[in-house]
Every structure is written in C-alpha cells, then in structure tokens.
Write a protein that holds these residues in place. Sequence first.
Motif, mmCIF file in Angstrom:
data_model
loop_
_atom_site.group_PDB
_atom_site.id
_atom_site.type_symbol
_atom_site.label_atom_id
_atom_site.label_comp_id
_atom_site.label_asym_id
_atom_site.label_seq_id
_atom_site.Cartn_x
_atom_site.Cartn_y
_atom_site.Cartn_z
ATOM 1 N N ARG A 379 14.441 -2.457 9.579
ATOM 2 C CA ARG A 379 13.779 -1.780 10.704
ATOM 3 C C ARG A 379 12.758 -2.694 11.381
ATOM 4 N NH1 ARG A 379 10.879 1.565 6.445
ATOM 5 N NH2 ARG A 379 9.113 0.242 5.971
ATOM 6 N N ASP A 380 12.286 -3.754 10.664
ATOM 7 C CA ASP A 380 11.321 -4.665 11.269
ATOM 8 C C ASP A 380 11.970 -5.767 12.096
ATOM 9 O OD1 ASP A 380 8.954 -3.527 10.608
ATOM 10 O OD2 ASP A 380 8.745 -4.576 8.695
ATOM 11 N N PHE A 381 13.268 -5.973 11.964
ATOM 12 C CA PHE A 381 13.851 -7.050 12.766
ATOM 13 C C PHE A 381 15.157 -6.697 13.479
ATOM 14 C CE2 PHE A 381 15.464 -7.729 8.489
ATOM 15 C CZ PHE A 381 16.798 -8.076 8.679
ATOM 16 N N ILE A 382 15.831 -5.614 13.092
ATOM 17 C CA ILE A 382 17.064 -5.239 13.808
ATOM 18 C C ILE A 382 16.750 -4.871 15.269
ATOM 19 C CG2 ILE A 382 18.945 -3.519 13.942
ATOM 20 C CD1 ILE A 382 19.586 -5.421 11.780
ATOM 21 N N PHE A 390 20.068 -11.060 20.093
ATOM 22 C CA PHE A 390 20.507 -11.837 18.933
ATOM 23 C C PHE A 390 21.284 -10.977 17.947
ATOM 24 C CE2 PHE A 390 19.686 -14.279 14.963
ATOM 25 C CZ PHE A 390 20.346 -15.435 15.366
ATOM 26 N N ILE A 391 21.582 -9.756 18.333
ATOM 27 C CA ILE A 391 22.202 -8.832 17.379
ATOM 28 C C ILE A 391 23.652 -9.226 17.074
ATOM 29 C CG2 ILE A 391 22.906 -7.065 19.087
ATOM 30 C CD1 ILE A 391 21.492 -6.347 15.579
ATOM 31 N N ASN A 392 24.347 -9.772 18.061
ATOM 32 C CA ASN A 392 25.749 -10.112 17.797
ATOM 33 C C ASN A 392 25.904 -11.215 16.749
ATOM 34 O OD1 ASN A 392 26.685 -8.055 19.363
ATOM 35 N ND2 ASN A 392 26.941 -9.315 21.209
ATOM 36 N N PRO A 393 25.228 -12.354 16.878
ATOM 37 C CA PRO A 393 25.327 -13.373 15.816
ATOM 38 C C PRO A 393 24.921 -12.811 14.454
ATOM 39 C CG PRO A 393 24.047 -14.209 17.676
ATOM 40 C CD PRO A 393 24.385 -12.794 18.003
ATOM 41 N N LEU A 394 23.912 -11.912 14.464
ATOM 42 C CA LEU A 394 23.460 -11.323 13.196
ATOM 43 C C LEU A 394 24.561 -10.447 12.592
ATOM 44 C CD1 LEU A 394 19.917 -10.050 12.580
ATOM 45 C CD2 LEU A 394 21.792 -8.627 11.816
#
Length: 588
Positions: A379-382, A390-394
């Motif tokens: 919850r602190d970085f998503i 940057f969510i796709n590479p993650l």
Amino acid sequence: MDVDSQINVLIVDDHPENLVALEALLYSNNVNYIKCNSGEEALKYLIKEQCALILLDVQMPGLDGYETAKLIKARSKNKATPIIFITAINQDPEHVINGYAVGAIDYIFKPFDPDMLKSKVESFIDMYVNSQKLMMQTALLNEKTKELQLANEALSRLALHDALTGLPNRTMLYEKMINMIKTASGIKSFALIVFDLNNFKAINDTLGHSYGDTLLKRLGAMIDQSLSPGETIVRLGGDEFAILLPDYGESNAINRAKELLDMIERPVDIDEITLAIGVSLGIVLFPDHGESPDSLLQRADVAMYLAKRSGSGYALYDKQHDLNDPFHLVLMGELRKAVENGELTLYYQPKIRMSTREITGVEALVRWNHPKYGLIPPRDFIPLAEQIGFINPLTYWVLEEAIRQCKAWEEEGIDVKVAVNLSVRSLQDIGFLKLTENLIAKYKLKPEKLQLEITESFLMSDTIRALEVLSNLKSMGVVLSIDDFGTGFSSLSYLKNLPVSKIKIDKSFVMAMMDETDDAMIVRSIIMMAHNLRLEVVAEGVEDMETWETLKSWGCDVAQGYLMSYPKPPGDFICWLKEQKDEGKWSL
Ligand code: C2E
Ligand code: MG
Ligand code: MG
C-alpha cells in the motif's frame, strides 16, 4: 462653491444716500453689496442668504442697530457673521460696551476715514474668504477620508471574500487558521473539511455557466445557514469549498461530514431542473494531521481525493494514502531502481478450501525490501507506482517471479496454484496479453495454475477495455477473480457479464462480521448470490476460528487469512506447508 464669486456684504442704513455713498466707497470687483433700509429688511434678507460682513447703522427707526444685531446673533446661521457698527453718536464707553455685548466686532465712527473703513472691510472679507476656503477644504478632506475608508473596507472585503458567493475566501481561511493555531498552544483542536462536487464540470458544460454559478451560490448559502457560531464556510475556488470547525475531534468531524454529505446530496431545484449532486469530502484534524494551514489544506485534499476514488463520499486523512508525504516522495525517486536492484520480493499466503481444508493455492503479495527502511508493504508503493507510470514493469516482474516460483514448486512436487494481483493499468496495456502468454509458454505452466485478481473498484473504471482483455485471458485458460468485492459499486448481476469465476469478499467485511450484524448480512448475502451465479467465493481476512466456522456454515468455499498463515517468503511458506499433519491440508 466658488468662494470668490459669491461674497455678500450687507449695508444697513435708513438713509438711502448713506447706502449709496458706502457702496461707492467700498466698491470692489468681487463683492456684492446688499443695501437694506431697515433692521427688519436686513433680517429678512439674512433668512435666505449668507454674508461675509454686516455694516450696521446704530440709529434707525423701528429696530435700531443694537436690537437688529441681537436678533441676527440669535440665529445660529449668523452667529459668526462679523458686524461693524457705523455711528455718529454714542462714542461714550457705555454705548460701545453695549454694542460689543450684542455682537459687534468693531465700531466705525462718523465722520469716518474712508481708507480706514475700506481696509477694515477688506480685511474682514479676507478673513471670511479664508474661513470659507478652510471650511471647504475640511469638508473635502472629510469626504475624501470617508471615501478612502470606504474603498479600504471594500478592498479588504474583496480581498477576504469570494465575489460570486460572498463567502469568505482562501485568504480569510488562512488568517483564521493561523489565529486558531496561535491561540491553540497545543490544547485545542479543530477540524477542516474540504469538499468539491462530483462532475461539476459536466453541469457547467451541459446546463451553462450561469446555472453552475447559481448552484454554487445556493450551496454556499445553504451550508452557511446550517453552521453554528464560530464555524466558517469558505469558497476555495471553482467548485471547491472548505469548512472550518473549531473544537472538533475525530468523531465529531466525521459525523459532521456525514451530515454535510446528506445535505449536499439532497436534490435541488434550479430553473425547473431537479439536480442531484454528488460530493466528496476530505477531513483533517489539527494538530493530528498537520500544524500549518498549508499542510492541513494539502492533506485535506489528499483525503478528499481518497473519498472520490473509493466512492465513500467522505474520508479522514490517512498518512498511508498520502503520496505527497515526504516518505513517499523519497520512495517515488527510488522505486524505478528497486526492480533493477532486485529489491522486490514476493510473499505467499495460502488459500484453504473450507470443506476439505485442502491448500488450493497461494496469493503472491509483493514487498519492497528497502536497503534503508526494511520491508515496505504494497500500500506504500503500489499507488506510487501507478502514479509514476511504473506499475506495468512492476506487474511484469511479479508475474514472472510468481510463475517461475509456481513452476519450481511443481518440480519439487508441490502442487499449488498461484494468484497474482493486477492493476487496472495492466488491463489497459496492449502488451499484457502477449506477455502473459509468453511467460506461461516460457515456464511451461498449465494456464489454469495461474489466477489473476482484479480489484472491483478498478474494474468499474474502465469496463469495456477490461472486458476484452479479461475475455482473452479466460480463453487462454487463466482463472480470473474479483478482489476486494463489496468496496466498489458493482452488483453481482453485473459480474455475470464478466468472464470471472471467483470473487473475494473484502477483508473489511469479514474481519467485522462477528461484531457487526450489517457486515455479517453483507457477507452472507454475497455468498448466497455468488453461488446463484455459480461463482466461487473466497473470504479474505479470516483471523479466528469463530469466523472460520461461521463462514463454513454459510457455505463459503475458500478462506484466506492470518488464522491459517501470514503471507510468508517462499522458504517459510514451504516450512509451514511441511508442518501441516495431513499432506496438502491445513491442520486446525
Ligand atoms: P489484496 O490483494 O486484497 O491482498 C490481501 C491483503 O490482505 C494482503 O495485504 C494480506 O497480507 C492481507 N491479509 C490477508 N489475511 C489477512 C488477515 O487475516 N487479516 C488482515 N488484517 N489482513 C490480511 P498486503 O500484502 O499488504 O497487500 C495489500 C494489497 O496490495 C493487496 O490486497 C493488493 O491489492 C495489493 N498488492 C499486493 N501485491 C500486489 C502486486 O503484486 N501487484 C498489485 N498490483 N497489487 C498488489
Ligand atoms: Mg488480492
Ligand atoms: Mg483483497
């Protein structure tokens, strides 16, 4: 009035020849000599007109000079008008004193010296002119001061109020907050509620700006009337308002926000159109959430955004959701490197079939193992990753790591399905389908061993595109489930149209269901309705036996929660698995 143009001097004498002689002697361009034959005539003239000086004969039939002077001086209008007595007799002191007593300024005795008389008269006229000028200037000055004052008041009103609604504005809010913070000295508290209208732009665009303006004015006035003394409503700009509530703590502020929500969302009639407006309110508390007007306003915005995103109508500020929080800003800069540096890691939490206690699968939950801050929860970085794109590479990293792990376990003889959480961004990403297909092929994983969880509220925001991607995933053989069910607004019948086969009831309902009858009812009816639609039901957040037993009795299919296991790193998960007495089953 032009002082030079209107100088009247009154000459009063019962002998007309004296009047003419005096006038001739005293002639001057800018002086108008008024000649009166008697005291009575002089008094009559003075009712209407003002004069600079009166030259008054003492001996006259009817009213004599003294009596005339007395009557002139009795009128407030003429009190200050100088009178010069002109007399041939009565040079004795007694008469002179009598003259001064009734208001004479001077005496001229006949036969008089013309030059002396002239210069005396001129100096009185000068005095009069000067005093008139002074009076005019004073009046002008007073008028100006009043104007400079009025303008000041208008300016400061303008500076502190909003022109459209007449409500206090942002500057006034700052002033009030600064004062309250100063006097609070750590003892008092206050709440600030910031809100804006949902879809106000659409109202403006479709019904016109004047309609929008009327709506804002009405709304402002309505709330203003509902406030108690000491409370202030402010228009921050556009459709954004703030309410300052002195001496409010958390529960009072929340109750107040609910009342406001109720009041604002009640339909209003404007120009025969009935309008129901949605609103989102963000609540902050001083000093808990901030100690300066800037930080309080900024955090109220964060809370408001949260209320908007979750659709809950109102939200109290929560640091964890604040992407502008200094901690989050630091993380944001470092997040991109986290994948490269191998700082992300997956934890696994088992899911148990309730009827058999079989371990049916695991959910992969990402953690950031930060070199300085240690383990950081998603919850602190998503949300940060979503914000900076940057969510796709993650997601790719998580997906590959989960598939790799699942295959590795399979090769060790451990047969568990793995579930990966998806962001809605992944469903919008053109490359996502191909990537998933490639990964499944690369690791030779049976597609049905991969499950994808999509949060309900995200799904709602882009249904059509999501539907297409989900259908393709399903035809690939991947199992899909709706996560955090109950927090969004979809009805179960709507889910019927989606190619999903499971729903996960949000843990907030499950964790509260033993204490709150509402939550129990929600959980029970979700289970019933989902079964009618042939959907499998997973309950997350099962923390105790009582909840387990109750869910089981209601027919819930699968449970996940701290009761069975916390999310664990792969090695710890395998240890936990081996601790279970019956192989592949959770031992109570
Ligand atoms: P989620 O998918 O609903 O995951 C379940 C969350 O509930 C996990 O929190 C889990 O640790 C927690 N949980 C499980 N059982 C219990 C319980 O009995 N009591 C309580 N209080 N909590 C329990 P976690 O790991 O902090 O993850 C939070 C959320 O972050 C997840 O909610 C998911 O939405 C998101 N997330 C996690 N990993 C990923 C990821 O790889 N990608 C994306 N896009 N989101 C992820
Ligand atoms: Mg999940
Ligand atoms: Mg969940």
